[in-house]
Design an enzyme around this catalytic site. Structure first.
Site: not given
Ligand code: 3PY
Length: 251
Positions: A9, A11, A96, A98, A168, A174, A214
């Site tokens: 991914n 991003k 996701h 985010e 996740e 992150g 991560s």
């Protein structure tokens, strides 16, 4: 037998030239090599066509990182599932954390996105996961279960069997923190049990459940050794072939 998948991914990283170079480098690294998992890269929208044309798509599946919750029309700035599919991309990452947190994507919106993705023959990589406070309050199973139920459990078994899930934990994204192999296995087994309760053992057994957050070259082997962890959705470590290939080769 369910598929093992390692999906990058990217991003919002890499301009078009940099992204193309990264995809070509990965393509070269995979040439003539047999790996024990499917390899996917999730690029920004504008990279999709160039990347699809630059790589051997029998070895690298290309994913968008989002698609619109509407089929077409006056939605300035949006990119539809049909548009994504027309580039030759085969996957779309949906839900996701985010996007849930920064773009306010609700379970209802995600439900629409999943339907449109499936209608356009894209494989959704559907992300779920709890935030730190939910884990600390012991609510992580409940939260993940409702994320799955609310966006996916209206699908028929046939449609559900086209979905890839990615667990996740938001506290591991992150942050450099990773769920331990035990925490990942415990949640993945719970997810599979939840799927079995709704769609039966066969669908549950055939669903690929990836771990994300991560995941990197030093922890991938231990995470992937778990019976219910079918691969990874990889953030930062997908931005360099030197970091991504060891994860692909961790199976
Ligand atoms: C991460 O590993 O940070 C991710 O969010 C992968 O999607």
């Amino acid at each position: 037998m369910r598929k093992k998948i390692v999906a990058g991914n990217w991003k919002m990283n890499k301009n078009l030239q940099e992204g193309l170079a990264l995809a070509q480098e990965l393509d070269a690294a995979l040439k003539g090599k047999t790996v024990n998992c499917d390899v996917v890269i999730g690029t920004p929208f504008i990279h999709l066509t160039s990347v699809v044309n630059a790589v051997d798509t029998t070895k690298i599946g290309v994913a968008a990182q989002n698609c619109a919750d509407k089929a077409s029309g006056a939605y300035t700035g949006e990119v539809s599932a049909e548009m994504v599919a027309s580039t030759g991309a085969k996957y779309v990452i949906l839900g996701h954390s985010e996007r849930r947190a920064y773009y306010h994507e609700t379970a209802e919106i995600l439900k629409e996105k999943v339907l449109l993705a499936l209608k356009n023959n894209l494989t959704p990589i559907f992300c779920i996961g709890e935030v730190l406070e939910e884990r600390e309050a012991g609510r992580h199973f409940e939260v993940v279960k409702s994320q799955i139920e609310e966006s996916l459990f209206d699908l028929s078994a046939e449609d559900f069997s086209k979905i890839v899930l990615a667990y996740e934990p938001v506290w591991a994204i992150g942050t450099g923190k990773t769920a331990t192999a035990e925490q990942a296995q415990e949640m993945h087994a719970f997810i599979r049990k939840t799927l079995a309760g709704k769609y039966g053992e066969e669908v549950a057994d055939n669903t690929s459940i990836l771990y994300g957050g991560s995941c990197n070259a030093s922890n991938a082997k231990e995470l992937f050794a778990n019976p219910d962890v079918d691969g990874g959705l990889i953030g930062g470590a997908s931005l360099g072939v030197d970091k991504f290939m060891p994860i692909v080769e961790a199976f």
